[in-house]
Design a protein around this motif. Structure first.
Motif, PDB file in Angstrom:
ATOM      1  N   LEU A 259      55.517 137.803  87.747  1.00 48.41           N
ATOM      2  CA  LEU A 259      54.278 137.098  87.432  1.00 48.41           C
ATOM      3  C   LEU A 259      53.244 137.392  88.511  1.00 48.41           C
ATOM      4  O   LEU A 259      53.402 136.999  89.667  1.00 48.41           O
ATOM      5  CB  LEU A 259      54.526 135.595  87.333  1.00 48.41           C
ATOM      6  CG  LEU A 259      53.304 134.728  87.015  1.00 48.41           C
ATOM      7  CD1 LEU A 259      52.688 135.132  85.679  1.00 48.41           C
ATOM      8  CD2 LEU A 259      53.682 133.247  86.998  1.00 48.41           C
ATOM      9  N   ILE A 260      52.183 138.089  88.110  1.00 54.11           N
ATOM     10  CA  ILE A 260      51.112 138.467  89.036  1.00 54.11           C
ATOM     11  C   ILE A 260      49.882 137.628  88.709  1.00 54.11           C
ATOM     12  O   ILE A 260      49.301 137.770  87.632  1.00 54.11           O
ATOM     13  CB  ILE A 260      50.780 139.964  88.917  1.00 54.11           C
ATOM     14  CG1 ILE A 260      52.038 140.808  89.161  1.00 54.11           C
ATOM     15  CG2 ILE A 260      49.680 140.349  89.900  1.00 54.11           C
ATOM     16  CD1 ILE A 260      51.831 142.299  88.966  1.00 54.11           C
TER      17      ILE A 260
ATOM     18  N   THR B  15      44.684 136.578  96.161  1.00 55.29           N
ATOM     19  CA  THR B  15      45.470 136.021  97.266  1.00 55.29           C
ATOM     20  C   THR B  15      46.699 135.262  96.771  1.00 55.29           C
ATOM     21  O   THR B  15      47.477 134.752  97.576  1.00 55.29           O
ATOM     22  CB  THR B  15      44.604 135.070  98.117  1.00 55.29           C
ATOM     23  OG1 THR B  15      44.111 134.008  97.283  1.00 55.29           O
ATOM     24  CG2 THR B  15      43.434 135.819  98.737  1.00 55.29           C
ATOM     25  N   GLY B  16      46.856 135.175  95.449  1.00 56.04           N
ATOM     26  CA  GLY B  16      47.991 134.446  94.890  1.00 56.04           C
ATOM     27  C   GLY B  16      49.304 135.179  95.097  1.00 56.04           C
ATOM     28  O   GLY B  16      49.358 136.416  95.107  1.00 56.04           O
ATOM     29  N   LYS B  17      50.375 134.425  95.267  1.00 57.73           N
ATOM     30  CA  LYS B  17      51.692 135.022  95.483  1.00 57.73           C
ATOM     31  C   LYS B  17      52.276 135.540  94.169  1.00 57.73           C
ATOM     32  O   LYS B  17      52.025 134.995  93.096  1.00 57.73           O
ATOM     33  CB  LYS B  17      52.640 134.002  96.108  1.00 57.73           C
ATOM     34  CG  LYS B  17      52.260 133.606  97.527  1.00 57.73           C
ATOM     35  CD  LYS B  17      53.319 132.714  98.155  1.00 57.73           C
ATOM     36  CE  LYS B  17      52.966 132.391  99.609  1.00 57.73           C
ATOM     37  NZ  LYS B  17      54.010 131.581 100.273  1.00 57.73           N
ATOM     38  N   VAL B  18      53.064 136.591  94.281  1.00 59.75           N
ATOM     39  CA  VAL B  18      53.729 137.201  93.131  1.00 59.75           C
ATOM     40  C   VAL B  18      55.140 136.635  93.024  1.00 59.75           C
ATOM     41  O   VAL B  18      55.889 136.635  94.006  1.00 59.75           O
ATOM     42  CB  VAL B  18      53.772 138.735  93.278  1.00 59.75           C
ATOM     43  CG1 VAL B  18      54.594 139.361  92.151  1.00 59.75           C
ATOM     44  CG2 VAL B  18      52.355 139.296  93.289  1.00 59.75           C
ATOM     45  N   GLN B  19      55.487 136.142  91.845  1.00 62.32           N
ATOM     46  CA  GLN B  19      56.795 135.525  91.641  1.00 62.32           C
ATOM     47  C   GLN B  19      57.681 136.410  90.776  1.00 62.32           C
ATOM     48  O   GLN B  19      57.243 136.942  89.759  1.00 62.32           O
ATOM     49  CB  GLN B  19      56.647 134.156  90.968  1.00 62.32           C
ATOM     50  CG  GLN B  19      57.975 133.450  90.705  1.00 62.32           C
ATOM     51  CD  GLN B  19      57.786 132.012  90.261  1.00 62.32           C
ATOM     52  OE1 GLN B  19      57.158 131.213  90.953  1.00 62.32           O
ATOM     53  NE2 GLN B  19      58.313 131.677  89.105  1.00 62.32           N
TER      54      GLN B  19
ATOM     55  N   ARG C   5      50.779 138.408  98.558  1.00 60.28           N
ATOM     56  CA  ARG C   5      50.120 139.505  97.846  1.00 60.28           C
ATOM     57  C   ARG C   5      50.096 140.816  98.646  1.00 60.28           C
ATOM     58  O   ARG C   5      50.336 141.888  98.075  1.00 60.28           O
ATOM     59  CB  ARG C   5      48.700 139.085  97.464  1.00 60.28           C
ATOM     60  CG  ARG C   5      48.071 139.916  96.352  1.00 60.28           C
ATOM     61  CD  ARG C   5      48.951 139.952  95.097  1.00 60.28           C
ATOM     62  NE  ARG C   5      48.233 140.441  93.943  1.00 60.28           N
ATOM     63  CZ  ARG C   5      47.619 139.662  93.069  1.00 60.28           C
ATOM     64  NH1 ARG C   5      47.655 138.342  93.215  1.00 60.28           N
ATOM     65  NH2 ARG C   5      46.986 140.181  92.042  1.00 60.28           N
ATOM     66  N   PRO C   6      49.811 140.792  99.956  1.00 59.28           N
ATOM     67  CA  PRO C   6      49.818 142.066 100.699  1.00 59.28           C
ATOM     68  C   PRO C   6      51.182 142.758 100.680  1.00 59.28           C
ATOM     69  O   PRO C   6      51.254 143.992 100.655  1.00 59.28           O
ATOM     70  CB  PRO C   6      49.425 141.651 102.117  1.00 59.28           C
ATOM     71  CG  PRO C   6      48.655 140.386 101.940  1.00 59.28           C
ATOM     72  CD  PRO C   6      49.337 139.677 100.804  1.00 59.28           C
TER      73      PRO C   6
ATOM     74  N   ILE D  51      48.018 142.064  85.572  1.00 63.62           N
ATOM     75  CA  ILE D  51      47.876 140.635  85.820  1.00 63.62           C
ATOM     76  C   ILE D  51      48.593 139.867  84.715  1.00 63.62           C
ATOM     77  O   ILE D  51      48.482 140.196  83.534  1.00 63.62           O
ATOM     78  CB  ILE D  51      46.385 140.235  85.857  1.00 63.62           C
ATOM     79  CG1 ILE D  51      45.663 140.977  86.986  1.00 63.62           C
ATOM     80  CG2 ILE D  51      46.246 138.728  86.030  1.00 63.62           C
ATOM     81  CD1 ILE D  51      46.204 140.685  88.364  1.00 63.62           C
ATOM     82  N   GLY D  52      49.352 138.850  85.100  1.00 63.72           N
ATOM     83  CA  GLY D  52      50.100 138.067  84.127  1.00 63.72           C
ATOM     84  C   GLY D  52      51.586 138.366  84.205  1.00 63.72           C
ATOM     85  O   GLY D  52      52.105 138.735  85.260  1.00 63.72           O
ATOM     86  N   GLU D  53      52.285 138.213  83.081  1.00 60.02           N
ATOM     87  CA  GLU D  53      53.731 138.408  83.038  1.00 60.02           C
ATOM     88  C   GLU D  53      54.083 139.873  82.783  1.00 60.02           C
ATOM     89  O   GLU D  53      53.553 140.499  81.868  1.00 60.02           O
ATOM     90  CB  GLU D  53      54.353 137.534  81.947  1.00 60.02           C
ATOM     91  CG  GLU D  53      54.272 136.042  82.230  1.00 60.02           C
ATOM     92  CD  GLU D  53      55.008 135.220  81.183  1.00 60.02           C
ATOM     93  OE1 GLU D  53      55.362 135.784  80.118  1.00 60.02           O
ATOM     94  OE2 GLU D  53      55.227 134.016  81.417  1.00 60.02           O
TER      95      GLU D  53
END
Length: 209
Positions: free
Chosen positions: A38-39, A44-48, A72-73, A102-104
């Motif tokens: 999940l992006i 700056t949001g974290k990727v899960q 994110r980096p 971006i997204g799932e």
């Protein structure tokens, strides 16, 4: 006209033999075992990265396992090489390649396990060592990545387990320069064997992890 009819007759059969997949190699079947990356829209949001057990889950409460959150980096530092490696495998098996969006992002269950190994290794790693970790990860055979996933997931495979047990071991093993040199030497010795075996690897077959 006869040739045109023959071609039209052959085309549907040929298409039927191509397996339809979603994202990075996920079979388009009912509730398959797979992973999702999940992006978020925010830069700056974290990727899960989460594992969806599908029909294999014992109950609805255990159907989804959140495996890791990446800053994110750190995700940006690994995404291109991971995409390239995964697409090479998919193409070799006659499956369509994909790209992160971006997204799932659905990911095949075996590729998802391999991605988790790298993500766990870099989640708390110094940024300067991440390229080394990526090279070490690329030098591993798929079976080795599956084994590392299985060992790590048994006790420290949750999203809150960063910095524990096998997660720390992966960080040191993949981020160490000396280990990179060792794996590089082994990779050069075994390159011909891996090239011969790559096409025979069953992407959706059983794994030992």
């Amino acid at each position: 006209m006869t040739r045109a009819k023959a071609a039209a007759t052959r085309t549907p059969a040929g298409r039927a033999q191509v397996q339809h997949t979603l994202g990075f190699g996920v079979p388009a079947t009912s509730d398959p075992h797979h992973f999702k990356v999940l992006i978020p829209k925010s830069s700056t949001g974290k990727v899960q990265i989460s594992e969806y057990l599908g029909l294999q889950s014992a109950s609805a409460d255990t159907a989804v396992i959140d495996r890791v959150l990446l800053d994110r980096p750190r995700w940006t530092a690994i995404r291109a090489e991971v995409q390239r490696a995964f697409n090479a495998r998919l193409t070799a098996h006659g499956l369509k390649p994909s790209a992160w969006k971006i997204g799932e992002n659905p990911v095949d269950r075996l590729l998802g396990k391999e991605l988790c190994v790298l993500a766990w290794a870099v989640e708390q790693m110094e940024a300067s060592k991440i390229p080394v970790a990526v090279r070490n990860w690329l030098a591993l055979r798929p079976e080795e990545r599956w084994w590392l996933f299985g060992m790590t997931a048994m006790a420290t495979g949750g999203v809150m387990d960063a910095g524990k047990g096998w997660r720390i071991a992966l960080q040191h093993a993949l981020g160490d320069v000396a280990q990179s040199d060792l794996l590089g030497t082994r990779a050069r010795r075994g390159r011909n064997d891996r090239d011969d075996n790559r096409l025979s690897l069953d992407l959706f077959g059983d794994d030992t992890a």
